[in-house]
Write an enzyme that holds these catalytic residues in place. Structure first.
Site, short mmCIF file in Angstrom:
data_model
loop_
_atom_site.label_atom_id
_atom_site.label_comp_id
_atom_site.label_asym_id
_atom_site.label_seq_id
_atom_site.Cartn_x
_atom_site.Cartn_y
_atom_site.Cartn_z
N ASP A 158 0.34 -1.21 -0.19
CA ASP A 158 -0.34 -0.25 -0.05
C ASP A 158 1.01 1.56 0.02
OD1 ASP A 158 -2.37 1.43 0.33
OD2 ASP A 158 -1.71 1.69 2.57
N THR A 185 -0.61 4.73 -4.66
CA THR A 185 0.65 4.31 -5.53
C THR A 185 0.32 4.81 -7.26
OG1 THR A 185 0.78 1.49 -4.25
CG2 THR A 185 2.39 1.70 -6.04
#
Length: 541
Positions: A69, A103
């Protein structure tokens, strides 16, 4: 540099190198900023997509976190460079607003900076580059709105919500059980959602984890689950029709707030003190009993004497319940938090259908479950896993999935994943660049190339040939005029031998507002970085 003389007339030189080092100007400042931002982007690039790799983060205390994450990785990094901190805040902004795509937004910003650096080397002014990127971003946002499709999110039809949540979980640790986990995320959000206002209150959703079992043992509980147990082993473990007294005051005699000293010089004085303490305890228990409560939830602890007295009066109790849990329990049961025993009344009690203590496996691990509370919108997702790291990562993954479901309730339009949306936007931006005269067209084409970096990274992380796969998907989009052609990682297209596939058929969805937010935030941060040409460190050096 300057020369001065000491008190004896001896000369010495003062060098002002520190002041020079505290300031970076012009092209050197721009290159330094771009390098710092790209270093953060390149680090996250390998974590992008369903085949992305995980990072192991080790804190100074030795705590280990394993995750892919983006927001979690950057949050735990200790970044010193000022522009690198901008990238960390960029990911955090995406996480706060959307909850997913943390991301991808950093990778896109890094790709934009990489393309901008090439233009700066050609002598194009940073302002012209920033203006061109802004124009291209507007075209990309408009293209996303055009190719987006509305999904049916009616209460009786969860297919679209589940499919979108499954897309999010494809890149997480839960991907093997993504259908069950997506269903849990959808049911949890719908339980607390207000579909008329298109709003979801996440305060009514708790995510609790407990080591042991496997990921597929996760379950959705209609009520509140807290990691506590009944205070005394002989107290009842199941309480039907529970009336909860929620206390934030300790179950003990009051202490003077000033410094004091008490001398006990006889047996009678000790007995008198003991009787006084007992009277305090009996008075506290009586006030709770008179209100009609049959369960005490206390934020603070109480000693064995108070515990035994509660047992004698048939009052179950739970101690050391955290402040956040206290608020959730009060919210779910409709109770009022009581700060003093004098304020206890029947109107301030919380109500629940049943409170029970559950055990796990052969250990002494116990949790408290408050089922069927008055406020039926309160739910808890109980996550199990083989280790603490797995449980924590599963909780983060489920949070992302629930955020995506919430976004789909706010705006039910979706675009398709697998890089198809980025490729469609790249093609549209390239076509727009052909209509622009002047230097701006170079920046617009650079934006199109940067958008290609997302599907390139997806293919690269899947072990495929990036350029060939993206070229094949682009070719099919142009030839078939179909903006949903992307990279099907697990599907081989027999026609051309590449992994390009129709994302609609594969059921790979992403929310429109999440994708638009990615492009908008990345462009804003890149424009800010390009406009920095002087870095001055303030304060004494």
């Amino acid at each position: 540099m300057s020369m001065v003389y000491d008190e004896y007339g001896r000369p010495f030189i003062i060098l002002k190198e520190q002041q020079a080092k505290a300031r970076v100007k012009g092209t050197e400042a721009t290159k330094s900023n771009i390098l710092a931002a790209r270093s953060i982007s390149n680090m996250l690039r390998t974590s992008l997509g369903p085949k992305g790799l995980d990072k192991m983060l080790v804190s100074p205390d030795g705590d280990v976190t394993i995750t892919n994450d983006g927001a979690t990785i950057l949050e735990q990094l200790h970044v010193d460079h000022q522009v690198a901190k901008l990238m960390v805040e960029l990911s955090q902004s995406q996480d706060d607003e959307i909850g997913d795509g943390t991301t991808g937004v950093v990778v896109l910003a890094g790709a934009l900076l990489e393309q901008a650096e090439v233009l700066l080397k050609k002598g194009i002014h940073p302002i012209r580059v920033a203006e061109g990127l802004e124009k291209a971003a507007d075209v990309a946002m408009q293209t996303l709105a055009e190719i987006a499709e509305p999904m049916d999110i009616a209460v009786n039809n969860h297919a679209a919500l589940v499919a979108t949540a499954m897309t999010t979980l494809s890149s997480k640790i839960l991907h093997q059980h993504k259908h069950k986990m997506a269903d849990i995320a959808v049911r949890a959000v719908l339980q607390v959602a207000d579909l008329e206002r298109r709003d979801v209150n996440f305060e009514h959703i708790r995510v609790e984890g407990k080591t042991g079992g496997s990921l597929e043992d996760a379950e959705l509980v209609n009520g509140i689950v807290i990691d506590k147990e009944i205070a005394h082993p002989q107290m009842p473990k199941i309480i039907e029709d529970a009336k909860l007294c929620i206390l934030t005051c300790p179950f003990e005699p009051p202490k003077p707030k000033t410094k004091h000293k008490l001398e006990i010089d006889s047996k009678e004085a000790y007995e008198q003190l003991y009787q006084q303490e007992q009277e305090y305890f009996r008075d506290m228990v009586k006030k709770v009993k008179d209100s009609g409560a049959n369960l005490v939830i206390c934020q603070w602890g109480f000693d064995d004497e108070a515990n035994h007295l509660l047992l004698q009066n048939d009052l179950a109790a739970v101690r050391w319940v955290g402040g956040v849990e206290i608020e959730h329990i009060a919210m779910a049961t409709g109770g009022r938090i009581v700060p003093r025993f004098e304020e206890i009344s029947a109107e301030k009690l919380g109500h629940a259908g049943r409170v029970k203590e559950i055990t796990f496996g052969t250990s002494d691990e116990r949790m408290l479950v408050i089922e069927n509370p008055v406020n039926t919108t309160a739910v808890t997702v109980l996550v199990r896993g083989g280790s603490k790291m797995i449980v924590e990562e599963a909780k983060r993954s489920l949070h992302d999935a629930m955020c995506v479901v919430r976004n789909l309730i706010r705006d039910n339009r979706v675009v398709y994943g697998g890089g198809s949306a980025e490729i469609a936007c790249s093609l549209a931006v390239s076509r727009f660049a052909d209509t622009v005269t002047g230097v701006d067209q170079y920046a617009i084409r650079a934006f199109a190339d940067a958008l290609d970096d997302i599907p390139l990274a997806l293919a690269e992380n899947a072990g495929l040939s990036p350029i060939e796969e993206v070229a094949a998907a682009k070719s099919r989009q142009v030839k078939e005029k179909n903006p949903v052609i992307g990279l099907g990682m697990d599907v081989m297209n027999e026609a051309d031998g590449y992994h390009s596939a129709d994302m609609r058929e594969l059921g790979v969805f992403e929310t429109l507002i999440g994708k638009q937010q990615q492009i908008q935030l990345a462009t804003q941060v890149v424009k800010m970085i390009l406009k920095i040409d002087d870095v001055i460190s303030m304060g004494p050096q």
